[in-house]
Design a protein around this motif. Structure first.
Motif, PDB file in Angstrom:
ATOM      1  N   PRO A  53       0.809  -1.214   0.000  1.00 16.99           N
ATOM      2  CA  PRO A  53       0.000   0.000   0.000  1.00 16.99           C
ATOM      3  C   PRO A  53       0.844   1.268   0.000  1.00 16.99           C
ATOM      4  N   PRO A  54       0.290   2.342  -0.515  1.00 13.58           N
ATOM      5  CA  PRO A  54       0.994   3.628  -0.507  1.00 13.58           C
ATOM      6  C   PRO A  54       0.947   4.277   0.878  1.00 13.58           C
ATOM      7  N   SER A  55       1.549   5.438   0.985  1.00 23.17           N
ATOM      8  CA  SER A  55       1.485   6.209   2.228  1.00 23.17           C
ATOM      9  C   SER A  55       0.030   6.413   2.664  1.00 23.17           C
ATOM     10  N   ASP A  56      -0.161   6.440   3.974  1.00 23.80           N
ATOM     11  CA  ASP A  56      -1.517   6.679   4.492  1.00 23.80           C
ATOM     12  C   ASP A  56      -2.074   8.013   4.022  1.00 23.80           C
ATOM     13  N   ASP A  57      -1.170   8.922   3.685  1.00 18.95           N
ATOM     14  CA  ASP A  57      -1.596  10.270   3.322  1.00 18.95           C
ATOM     15  C   ASP A  57      -1.866  10.450   1.835  1.00 18.95           C
ATOM     16  N   MET A  58      -1.847   9.372   1.109  1.00 13.44           N
ATOM     17  CA  MET A  58      -2.229   9.477  -0.299  1.00 13.44           C
ATOM     18  C   MET A  58      -3.738   9.294  -0.399  1.00 13.44           C
ATOM     19  N   LEU A  59      -4.359  10.232  -1.088  1.00 14.08           N
ATOM     20  CA  LEU A  59      -5.812  10.197  -1.236  1.00 14.08           C
ATOM     21  C   LEU A  59      -6.229   9.214  -2.327  1.00 14.08           C
ATOM     22  N   PRO A  60      -7.471   8.802  -2.308  1.00 10.37           N
ATOM     23  CA  PRO A  60      -7.966   7.928  -3.376  1.00 10.37           C
ATOM     24  C   PRO A  60      -7.783   8.538  -4.763  1.00 10.37           C
ATOM     25  N   SER A  61      -7.691   9.852  -4.824  1.00 10.27           N
ATOM     26  CA  SER A  61      -7.503  10.527  -6.116  1.00 10.27           C
ATOM     27  C   SER A  61      -6.053  10.492  -6.563  1.00 10.27           C
ATOM     28  N   GLY A  62      -5.149  10.080  -5.677  1.00  9.54           N
ATOM     29  CA  GLY A  62      -3.736  10.041  -6.018  1.00  9.54           C
ATOM     30  C   GLY A  62      -2.959  11.227  -5.474  1.00  9.54           C
ATOM     31  N   HIS A  63      -3.658  12.246  -4.991  1.00  9.69           N
ATOM     32  CA  HIS A  63      -2.986  13.402  -4.407  1.00  9.69           C
ATOM     33  C   HIS A  63      -2.537  13.090  -2.982  1.00  9.69           C
ATOM     34  N   MET A  64      -1.546  13.852  -2.526  1.00  7.42           N
ATOM     35  CA  MET A  64      -1.077  13.668  -1.162  1.00  7.42           C
ATOM     36  C   MET A  64      -1.691  14.723  -0.246  1.00  7.42           C
ATOM     37  N   ILE A  65      -1.991  14.311   0.964  1.00 11.24           N
ATOM     38  CA  ILE A  65      -2.464  15.263   1.963  1.00 11.24           C
ATOM     39  C   ILE A  65      -1.241  15.975   2.526  1.00 11.24           C
ATOM     40  N   VAL A  66      -1.237  17.283   2.397  1.00 10.34           N
ATOM     41  CA  VAL A  66      -0.058  18.007   2.876  1.00 10.34           C
ATOM     42  C   VAL A  66      -0.353  18.805   4.140  1.00 10.34           C
ATOM     43  N   ASN A  67      -1.585  19.150   4.343  1.00  2.00           N
ATOM     44  CA  ASN A  67      -1.920  19.908   5.541  1.00  2.00           C
ATOM     45  C   ASN A  67      -2.368  18.973   6.650  1.00  2.00           C
ATOM     46  N   LYS A  68      -2.078  19.381   7.843  1.00  2.00           N
ATOM     47  CA  LYS A  68      -2.532  18.599   8.987  1.00  2.00           C
ATOM     48  C   LYS A  68      -4.064  18.674   9.043  1.00  2.00           C
ATOM     49  N   ILE A  69      -4.660  17.551   9.230  1.00  2.00           N
ATOM     50  CA  ILE A  69      -6.117  17.534   9.280  1.00  2.00           C
ATOM     51  C   ILE A  69      -6.568  17.255  10.713  1.00  2.00           C
ATOM     52  N   ASP A  70      -7.467  18.045  11.149  1.00  5.78           N
ATOM     53  CA  ASP A  70      -7.979  17.927  12.510  1.00  5.78           C
ATOM     54  C   ASP A  70      -8.814  16.661  12.648  1.00  5.78           C
TER      55      ASP A  70
END
Ligand code: SF4
Length: 72
Positions: A53-70
């Motif tokens: 699997p990819p990083s947990d922070d990769m979105l289903p769209s393929g983009h990476m989450i870069v901001n901290k999410i509350d």
């Protein structure tokens, strides 16, 4: 048709963000993990291509989450 992704139980993204209040995360989960686009998920494609699997922070769209999410 299945109502949720077969990887739901083991998916790092889902496990990490399923409780997020962030609307974008909710939207992705609704659309991909439990919705009509589950077979278009880039995480799923990555997993099939690379065998892991990819990083947990990769979105289903393929983009990476870069901001901290509350997640509180
Ligand atoms: S992010 Fe993709 S692989 Fe993970 S549970 Fe959702 S649809 Fe499945």
């Amino acid at each position: 048709m299945e109502s949720q992704c077969a990887h739901l139980e083991t998916c790092g993204f889902f496990k990490k963000y399923q409780a997020a209040k962030d609307l974008a995360c909710k939207g992705f989960i609704k659309l991909y993990c439990r919705g009509p686009k589950m077979n278009n998920c880039k995480r799923k494609q990555y997993r099939e291509k690379h065998g892991e699997p990819p990083s947990d922070d990769m979105l289903p769209s393929g983009h990476m989450i870069v901001n901290k999410i509350d997640r509180e």
